[in-house]
Design a protein around this motif. Structure first.
Motif, short mmCIF file in Angstrom:
data_model
loop_
_atom_site.label_atom_id
_atom_site.label_comp_id
_atom_site.label_asym_id
_atom_site.label_seq_id
_atom_site.Cartn_x
_atom_site.Cartn_y
_atom_site.Cartn_z
N ARG A 132 44.12 47.50 63.00
CA ARG A 132 44.68 48.84 62.75
C ARG A 132 44.70 49.14 61.26
O ARG A 132 44.33 50.23 60.83
N ALA A 133 45.15 48.17 60.46
CA ALA A 133 45.18 48.37 59.01
C ALA A 133 43.78 48.50 58.44
O ALA A 133 43.52 49.29 57.53
N ALA A 134 42.83 47.73 58.99
CA ALA A 134 41.45 47.81 58.52
C ALA A 134 40.86 49.19 58.79
O ALA A 134 40.14 49.76 57.95
N GLU A 135 41.16 49.76 59.96
CA GLU A 135 40.68 51.10 60.28
C GLU A 135 41.31 52.13 59.34
O GLU A 135 40.63 53.06 58.88
N GLN A 137 42.21 51.58 56.30
CA GLN A 137 41.55 51.44 55.01
C GLN A 137 40.18 52.11 54.99
O GLN A 137 39.80 52.75 54.01
N TYR A 138 39.45 51.97 56.08
CA TYR A 138 38.14 52.63 56.16
C TYR A 138 38.30 54.15 56.06
O TYR A 138 37.56 54.82 55.33
N GLN A 139 39.28 54.70 56.77
CA GLN A 139 39.54 56.14 56.72
C GLN A 139 39.99 56.57 55.33
O GLN A 139 39.66 57.67 54.86
N GLU A 140 40.75 55.72 54.65
CA GLU A 140 41.20 56.04 53.30
C GLU A 140 40.02 56.11 52.34
O GLU A 140 39.94 56.99 51.49
N ARG A 141 39.10 55.18 52.49
CA ARG A 141 37.89 55.20 51.65
C ARG A 141 37.06 56.45 51.95
O ARG A 141 36.53 57.09 51.03
N LEU A 162 35.98 39.58 49.82
CA LEU A 162 37.36 39.40 49.36
C LEU A 162 37.50 38.07 48.62
O LEU A 162 36.79 37.10 48.92
N PRO A 163 38.41 38.01 47.65
CA PRO A 163 38.64 36.74 46.96
C PRO A 163 39.25 35.71 47.89
O PRO A 163 39.87 36.06 48.91
N PRO A 164 39.11 34.41 47.58
CA PRO A 164 39.64 33.37 48.46
C PRO A 164 41.13 33.52 48.77
O PRO A 164 41.57 33.22 49.88
N TYR A 165 41.91 34.00 47.79
CA TYR A 165 43.35 34.08 48.03
C TYR A 165 43.73 35.22 48.98
O TYR A 165 44.91 35.37 49.32
N ALA A 166 42.76 36.03 49.42
CA ALA A 166 43.05 37.07 50.41
C ALA A 166 43.20 36.49 51.80
O ALA A 166 43.60 37.20 52.74
N GLY A 167 42.89 35.21 51.99
CA GLY A 167 43.10 34.54 53.26
C GLY A 167 42.30 35.15 54.39
O GLY A 167 41.10 35.41 54.25
N ARG A 168 42.97 35.42 55.51
CA ARG A 168 42.29 35.92 56.71
C ARG A 168 42.26 37.45 56.77
O ARG A 168 42.12 38.02 57.85
N SER A 169 42.36 38.10 55.66
CA SER A 169 42.33 39.57 55.64
C SER A 169 40.99 40.07 56.16
O SER A 169 39.94 39.44 55.97
N LEU A 170 41.02 41.23 56.82
CA LEU A 170 39.82 41.79 57.43
C LEU A 170 39.05 42.70 56.48
O LEU A 170 37.84 42.87 56.62
N SER A 171 39.75 43.31 55.52
CA SER A 171 39.10 44.21 54.56
C SER A 171 40.08 44.45 53.42
O SER A 171 41.23 43.98 53.44
N GLY A 172 39.63 45.20 52.44
CA GLY A 172 40.50 45.52 51.32
C GLY A 172 40.11 46.83 50.67
O GLY A 172 38.99 47.32 50.84
N GLU A 279 49.68 43.62 50.52
CA GLU A 279 49.36 43.76 51.94
C GLU A 279 49.59 45.20 52.38
O GLU A 279 50.51 45.88 51.92
N HIS A 280 48.75 45.67 53.28
CA HIS A 280 48.85 47.04 53.77
C HIS A 280 50.13 47.21 54.58
O HIS A 280 50.47 46.39 55.43
#
Length: 449
Positions: A132-135, A137-141, A162-172, A279-280
């Protein structure tokens, strides 16, 4: 144990004299935070002959300006996709460009006046932890593209970039320009730069009321200050002054800081000093590194009001920090603290003049994006006072007050429950309290008076 509660070394005692007796000046500024001191410095830069006096209830940087987490970045008001629907494309575009101008103004101010505040230029990375957060972010872009904003202002970052410290994040989403800095040092440096130009700062001089008339009179317990113009730069603390703009709600937020991390832990977080991770979400946690190698974590809890018994929730902060990176599994917090911000119903600041008194000015309601905006809004007020402002006058945040906020016992109770809901939704999975109990001694906390 470190000797201070926030990561920023601030004076614990007022060192500048109280206001005594009756004085006359051109501009009286109420509040020795980022907004008030940047207003004063800009006034004296524009007109070195100006008599400018700042009144502070406590000491320089004692309020939110000295208690922030030092994330200097763009963004103002609601997300771009919401701003487009609510205000139209022209206002949405102008709002983001305004926030970028605010960041650039701070960067220029630090360089021009050689303000020592540990400034580290970089970006800000907002990451999506779920679909949901990834979607979103796509709409925000897409909204940024529709508004014609330069790509470097709002950049969509794919998962594998994404940088390594972003962990399991789907997008940014990477926002720029941005930086990290020491907010307390910036505030103190603004005071000193102004004093070199003739600024007078009175600490321990709480303003009790403002008598309006042909000339405004600012009244403290120890004296009176008669001025042609008065600037209210008290942000979330404006509730006690009748002249403060309406529609602004004070909310207390929290942050914490760890002990100095090991070399191995710092290696895992390489790059976080120049590009903090956020985090979003409404009250989602965010992270940055200090120059001396400690991790600052914010978010996770908030409560209504500028004053009161809001103790930080170190369990939530600690759980968020441990969930951030596997390398931080054994960390503990050195300290946690809380402080007030000012929010508005439409998410936009309030910047302008009193509805019935054009010589009474104010700036407040940055809704959590106040580091860059507070400094910039001070300079905008100064230019308006000096007659040097040639910018637009029809932007929706240039106003006398914010939209009406319902208040009352029932409304406040509903609001409190909503704020707790936001905090619960932002908490990492699992029990934050259990995470705190597993982490050794509790961190020291400070509750603002």
């Amino acid at each position: 144990m470190n000797s201070h509660l926030t990561p920023w070394a601030t004076s614990q005692e007022a060192t500048r004299p109280r206001l005594r007796g009756r004085r006359r000046c051109d501009v009286a500024v109420v509040g020795a935070g980022l907004t008030g001191l940047s207003t004063a410095l800009e006034l004296l830069t524009l007109n070195p002959e100006s008599r400018v006096v700042v009144l502070e209830a406590d000491r320089v940087a004692a309020g939110a300006s000295g208690r922030g987490t030092g994330l200097l970045g763009p963004r103002i008001g609601p997300p771009l996709q919401v701003a487009r629907r609510r205000f139209g494309d022209d206002v949405a575009r102008a709002a983001h460009l305004w926030s970028v101008a605010a960041v650039r103004h701070v960067l220029d101010l630090v360089e021009r006046h050689q303000l020592a505040c540990d400034l580290t230029p970089g970006g800000q990375l907002v990451v999506a932890r779920d679909e949901r957060a990834a979607e979103h972010q796509y709409q925000e872009r897409q909204a940024a593209l529709m508004l014609g904003l330069p790509p470097e202002y709002v950049e969509f970052v794919e998962r594998d970039q994404l940088p390594p410290y972003a962990g399991r994040s789907l997008s940014g989403l990477r926002y720029g320009p941005a930086a990290t800095l020491d907010p307390a040092a910036l505030t103190e440096q603004l005071a000193r730069a102004g004093e070199r130009l003739g600024l007078v700062v009175h600490e321990n001089s709480q303003v009790r009321r403002i008598r309006r008339g042909l000339l405004n009179t600012v009244v403290t317990d120890g004296g009176e200050l008669v001025a042609d113009h008065v600037v209210l730069a008290v942000n979330a603390y404006g509730g006690a002054l009748a002249a403060a703009p309406s529609g602004v709600l004070p909310v207390r937020v929290q942050a914490g800081v760890t002990h100095k991390l090991s070399e191995e832990q710092l290696a895992e977080l390489a790059g976080l000093d120049a590009e903090p991770l956020i985090e979003h979400g409404e009250v989602a946690p965010y992270f940055r590194l200090t120059p001396d190698g400690r991790l600052v974590v914010g978010g996770g809890a908030l409560e209504r009001g500028a004053h009161g018994c809001f103790a930080p929730h170190p369990g939530r902060l600690l759980a968020a920090a441990r969930a951030f990176s596997p390398a931080l599994a054994d960390i503990s917090l050195d300290a946690a603290w809380a402080g007030p911000i000012a929010v508005t119903r439409d998410g936009l600041p309030v910047l302008g003049e009193h509805r019935g008194d054009p010589w009474l000015h104010h700036a407040t309601g940055c809704n959590g994006h106040g580091l860059a905006l507070s400094v910039y809004h001070g300079s905008v007020l100064a230019r308006r006072i000096a007659g040097a402002d040639t910018g637009p006058s029809d932007l929706p945040w240039l106003r006398a007050s914010a939209p009406w906020l319902p208040r009352g016992r029932v409304t406040d109770r509903v609001l409190d429950r909503y704020l707790e809901h936001l905090a619960t939704a932002a908490a990492p999975s699992g029990s934050a309290q259990a995470a705190a109990e597993a982490g050794g001694p509790a961190p020291r906390t400070e509750i603002p008076s």
